[in-house]
Design an enzyme around this catalytic site. Structure first.
Site, PDB file in Angstrom:
ATOM      1  N   ASP A  46       0.845  -1.202   0.000  1.00 49.79           N
ATOM      2  CA  ASP A  46       0.000   0.000   0.000  1.00 49.79           C
ATOM      3  C   ASP A  46       0.881   1.253   0.000  1.00 49.79           C
ATOM      4  O   ASP A  46       0.384   2.371  -0.083  1.00 49.79           O
ATOM      5  CB  ASP A  46      -1.011  -0.007   1.162  1.00 49.79           C
ATOM      6  CG  ASP A  46      -0.352   0.036   2.526  1.00 49.79           C
ATOM      7  OD1 ASP A  46       0.881  -0.093   2.611  1.00 49.79           O
ATOM      8  OD2 ASP A  46      -1.083   0.217   3.527  1.00 49.79           O
ATOM      9  N   SER A  47       2.209   1.052   0.027  1.00 48.35           N
ATOM     10  CA  SER A  47       3.132   2.167  -0.211  1.00 48.35           C
ATOM     11  C   SER A  47       2.859   2.770  -1.592  1.00 48.35           C
ATOM     12  O   SER A  47       3.341   3.860  -1.895  1.00 48.35           O
ATOM     13  CB  SER A  47       4.582   1.698  -0.106  1.00 48.35           C
ATOM     14  OG  SER A  47       4.800   0.550  -0.903  1.00 48.35           O
ATOM     15  N   ASP A  85      -1.169  -6.328  -0.387  1.00 48.18           N
ATOM     16  CA  ASP A  85      -1.153  -5.659   0.920  1.00 48.18           C
ATOM     17  C   ASP A  85      -2.553  -5.141   1.252  1.00 48.18           C
ATOM     18  O   ASP A  85      -3.151  -4.412   0.454  1.00 48.18           O
ATOM     19  CB  ASP A  85      -0.186  -4.468   0.816  1.00 48.18           C
ATOM     20  CG  ASP A  85       0.453  -4.128   2.130  1.00 48.18           C
ATOM     21  OD1 ASP A  85       0.252  -4.861   3.118  1.00 48.18           O
ATOM     22  OD2 ASP A  85       1.187  -3.119   2.168  1.00 48.18           O
ATOM     23  N   LYS A 115      -0.939  -9.585   2.944  1.00 44.90           N
ATOM     24  CA  LYS A 115      -0.166  -9.121   4.101  1.00 44.90           C
ATOM     25  C   LYS A 115      -1.009  -8.114   4.869  1.00 44.90           C
ATOM     26  O   LYS A 115      -1.724  -7.315   4.268  1.00 44.90           O
ATOM     27  CB  LYS A 115       1.141  -8.480   3.632  1.00 44.90           C
ATOM     28  CG  LYS A 115       1.943  -7.819   4.761  1.00 44.90           C
ATOM     29  CD  LYS A 115       3.292  -7.352   4.309  1.00 44.90           C
ATOM     30  CE  LYS A 115       3.327  -5.936   3.742  1.00 44.90           C
ATOM     31  NZ  LYS A 115       2.807  -4.875   4.623  1.00 44.90           N
ATOM     32  N   GLU A 117      -0.821  -5.554   8.640  1.00 45.27           N
ATOM     33  CA  GLU A 117       0.096  -5.006   9.647  1.00 45.27           C
ATOM     34  C   GLU A 117      -0.400  -5.283  11.056  1.00 45.27           C
ATOM     35  O   GLU A 117      -1.600  -5.216  11.332  1.00 45.27           O
ATOM     36  CB  GLU A 117       0.232  -3.486   9.446  1.00 45.27           C
ATOM     37  CG  GLU A 117       0.896  -3.126   8.134  1.00 45.27           C
ATOM     38  CD  GLU A 117       1.113  -1.625   7.973  1.00 45.27           C
ATOM     39  OE1 GLU A 117       0.880  -0.853   8.940  1.00 45.27           O
ATOM     40  OE2 GLU A 117       1.518  -1.220   6.874  1.00 45.27           O
ATOM     41  N   GLU A 184       9.920  -4.782   9.991  1.00 40.89           N
ATOM     42  CA  GLU A 184      10.369  -3.519   9.403  1.00 40.89           C
ATOM     43  C   GLU A 184      11.059  -2.624  10.432  1.00 40.89           C
ATOM     44  O   GLU A 184      10.530  -2.402  11.534  1.00 40.89           O
ATOM     45  CB  GLU A 184       9.171  -2.766   8.795  1.00 40.89           C
ATOM     46  CG  GLU A 184       9.576  -1.410   8.219  1.00 40.89           C
ATOM     47  CD  GLU A 184       8.536  -0.768   7.309  1.00 40.89           C
ATOM     48  OE1 GLU A 184       7.490  -1.398   7.035  1.00 40.89           O
ATOM     49  OE2 GLU A 184       8.803   0.362   6.862  1.00 40.89           O
TER      50      GLU A 184
HETATM   51  O1  KIV Z   1       3.356  -1.048   1.614  1.00 36.20           O
HETATM   52  C1  KIV Z   1       4.483  -1.516   1.592  1.00 36.20           C
HETATM   53  O2  KIV Z   1       5.212  -1.433   0.611  1.00 36.20           O
HETATM   54  C2  KIV Z   1       4.936  -2.182   2.792  1.00 36.20           C
HETATM   55  C3  KIV Z   1       6.401  -2.123   3.045  1.00 36.20           C
HETATM   56  C4  KIV Z   1       6.725  -0.822   3.687  1.00 36.20           C
HETATM   57  C5  KIV Z   1       6.852  -3.257   3.853  1.00 36.20           C
HETATM   58  O3  KIV Z   1       4.154  -2.647   3.562  1.00 36.20           O
END
Ligand code: KIV
Length: 282
Positions: A46-47, A85, A115, A117, A184
């Site tokens: 989600d970056s 994500d 994934k 968090e 991280e």
């Molecule tokens: O969103 C993302 O790219 C991530 C990384 C910062 C691990 O979760």
């Protein structure tokens, strides 16, 4: 081209001490280049909100954003293990919401795992998604979606009290049934301890050596300009190459150098025929 990795391959690699290399990808060309480079896995993080959409954080990113970028990445990397994500707001509400959104990732974007968090506080979410038959990657330490609570994008686990919380999170993620864990921005001593204690593969982004490394593609090729975290090794300067190309193009256009004869489609009938045609319209 090696065959697509599975979760079982990731476990075998951990056992054999073989490192996993992965990056984030958000679009079709990056996914193609990464697959050509024999990347073990890709994360559609989600970056994407920061590095492709220009937000200052990841919070505004929606399920629709993530799904559409995952679809593009899958088209570019059909033979690569892809992790989608889960964006902020897609699993915080309830276990049911988490399962429904995880299912969307598999059905609509053909990802191999998702994934999310958090550690202790998302244990029931991980369990629920795992029980639905979906492979889950945990993500602890610096968790960007909760950077507000953490006081910014700050390294975690640097003192003993905070490190205890990171360790508890790591065990909680494994206990809940996650297939792998991403850690991280914590010190390497802590990561090493976690990777040795956990049976599941433990990967690092800015957390030192363990079972494998993740970097944000836009950081490592010098595309994201707002800031570069300390842990990023920059392998290329795409921003400079791309900006210079645009500058030369602007100059070429202004000076009439582009398009030259090489860059046009040529007529197939004699010019006289064309002149007759043009006259009809005068
Ligand atoms: O969103 C993302 O790219 C991530 C990384 C910062 C691990 O979760």
């Amino acid at each position: 081209m090696p065959k697509k990795k599975s979760i079982l391959d990731l476990y075998k690699m951990k056992k054999a001490g073989e490192k996993v290399a992965w990056i984030t990808a958000y679009d079709y060309p990056t996914a193609m280049f990464a697959e050509a480079a024999e990347m073990d896995m890709l994360l559609v993080g989600d970056s994407l909100g920061m590095v492709t959409l220009g937000y200052s954080g990841t919070v505004p990113v929606t399920m629709e954003d993530c799904i559409s970028h995952c679809q593009a990445v899958r088209r570019g990397a059909p033979k690569t293990f892809i992790i989608g994500d889960m964006p902020f707001g897609s699993y915080q509400g309830s276990d049911e919401q988490a399962v429904n959104n995880a299912v969307r990732f598999l059905k609509e974007a053909d990802v191999d795992a998702i994934k999310l968090e958090g550690g202790v506080r998302v244990q029931t979410r991980i369990r629920a998604i795992t029980d639905a038959g979906i492979a889950v990657f945990g993500h602890i330490g610096l968790t960007p979606q909760s950077s507000g609570q953490l006081g910014g994008f700050k390294a975690q686990g640097r003192d003993v009290k905070n490190a205890r919380g990171v360790i508890e999170d790591a065990f909680a993620v494994q206990e809940a049934g996650a297939m792998a864990l991403l850690v991280e921005a914590v010190p390497p001593e802590l990561t090493k301890f976690i990777a040795e204690k956990l049976e599941i593969p433990v990967y690092s982004i800015g957390a030192g050596d363990c079972d494998g490394q993740l970097l944000i593609s836009s950081d490592m090729v010098g595309k994201f300009q707002a800031f570069t975290p300390k842990f990023v090794k920059v392998y290329a300067n795409i921003a400079e190459i791309e900006t210079n190309a645009y500058k030369v193009y602007v100059k070429d256009v202004k000076e009439g150098v582009f398009p030259s004869d090489d860059y046009v489609y040529h007529i197939t009938d004699p010019i006289e025929e064309f002149e007759k045609l043009f006259k009809e319209f005068e």
